[in-house]
Design an enzyme around this catalytic site. Structure first.
Site, mmCIF file in Angstrom:
data_model
loop_
_atom_site.group_PDB
_atom_site.id
_atom_site.type_symbol
_atom_site.label_atom_id
_atom_site.label_comp_id
_atom_site.label_asym_id
_atom_site.label_seq_id
_atom_site.Cartn_x
_atom_site.Cartn_y
_atom_site.Cartn_z
ATOM 1 N NE ARG A 190 -47.935 32.507 98.972
ATOM 2 C CZ ARG A 190 -48.947 32.854 98.179
ATOM 3 N NH1 ARG A 190 -50.164 33.031 98.646
ATOM 4 N NH2 ARG A 190 -48.733 33.014 96.884
ATOM 5 N N GLY A 218 -26.845 50.261 91.531
ATOM 6 C CA GLY A 218 -28.111 50.098 92.263
ATOM 7 C C GLY A 218 -27.915 49.468 93.627
ATOM 8 C CB CYS A 242 -26.234 54.512 92.655
ATOM 9 S SG CYS A 242 -26.208 52.788 93.166
ATOM 10 N N GLY A 243 -24.806 53.785 90.229
ATOM 11 C CA GLY A 243 -24.129 53.070 89.149
ATOM 12 C C GLY A 243 -24.590 51.627 89.051
ATOM 13 C CG ASP A 302 -24.538 57.725 92.584
ATOM 14 O OD1 ASP A 302 -25.027 57.481 91.446
ATOM 15 O OD2 ASP A 302 -23.674 57.002 93.102
ATOM 16 N N GLY A 330 -25.521 50.148 96.170
ATOM 17 C CA GLY A 330 -25.382 51.109 97.264
ATOM 18 C C GLY A 330 -26.699 51.808 97.553
HETATM 19 C C1 RB5 Z 1 -20.206 55.487 92.336
HETATM 20 O O1 RB5 Z 1 -19.018 55.436 91.632
HETATM 21 C C2 RB5 Z 1 -20.757 54.100 92.531
HETATM 22 O O2 RB5 Z 1 -20.045 53.451 93.507
HETATM 23 C C3 RB5 Z 1 -22.220 54.183 92.892
HETATM 24 O O3 RB5 Z 1 -22.924 54.836 91.873
HETATM 25 C C4 RB5 Z 1 -22.953 52.885 93.057
HETATM 26 O O4 RB5 Z 1 -22.704 52.003 92.025
HETATM 27 C C5 RB5 Z 1 -22.849 52.246 94.365
HETATM 28 O O5 RB5 Z 1 -23.424 51.186 94.621
#
Ligand code: RB5
Length: 152
Positions: free
Chosen positions: A133, A68, A65-66, A8, A70
């Site tokens: 395992r 990781g 992402c910012g 993102d 999300g």
């Molecule tokens: C975007 O602002 C941010 O929420 C996204 O990059 C990320 O960190 C989500 O987990």
């Protein structure tokens, strides 16, 4: 290796760095965006990365992402994707060796590019051990996926 790469807006700069690095190392990179720093929604790109891996179009995926967080939550909703958020090299290799992680998630606002590259390198070198395992535990994870799968 064939690697699918997505992000993102929070991961956009790091994606550019990793894309360049991976190609320099001889990997084949599939870029699924995003390709600007304009705000987007991470699930849209985590889905593309996870799908490419689960369909076998790429052997591994990297989603940024910012934080990781999300990225990993979203990618793990796609059956066949096993996403791990790894901000250290131990988790990066053990996540593959024990858990067969096939999507690496990184938070570009948490770690810098040099550590990200070391983590990526370590993760790409690692292989699932198939130890009894670990295979048993992976089979249980796959059974969970099947048990709760909702028809699309
Ligand atoms: C975007 O602002 C941010 O929420 C996204 O990059 C990320 O960190 C989500 O987990």
């Amino acid at each position: 290796m064939r690697i699918v790469l997505g992000c993102d807006h929070g991961g956009f700069d790091l994606k550019r760095t990793l894309h360049h690095y991976l190609e320099q190392k001889g990997h084949s990179v599939i870029n699924v965006g995003c390709d600007t720093a304009d705000a987007v929604d991470y699930p849209d790109f985590a889905e593309k990365v996870a799908l490419a891996v689960s369909r076998g179009e790429a052997e591994r995926g990297i989603m940024l992402c910012g934080s990781g967080v999300g990225a990993s939550v979203a990618a793990n909703k796609v059956p066949g994707a096993r996403a791990g958020l790894c901000h250290d090299t131990f988790s990066a290799h053990q996540g593959v060796e024990d858990d067969d992680v096939n999507v690496l998630c990184l938070g570009a606002r948490v770690i810098g590019p040099n550590l990200a590259i070391e983590i990526v390198e370590t993760w790409l070198r690692a292989r699932f051990t198939k130890a009894e395992r670990h295979q048993r535990r992976l089979d249980k994870v796959l059974a969970l996926e099947k048990k709760y799968k909702v028809a699309p």
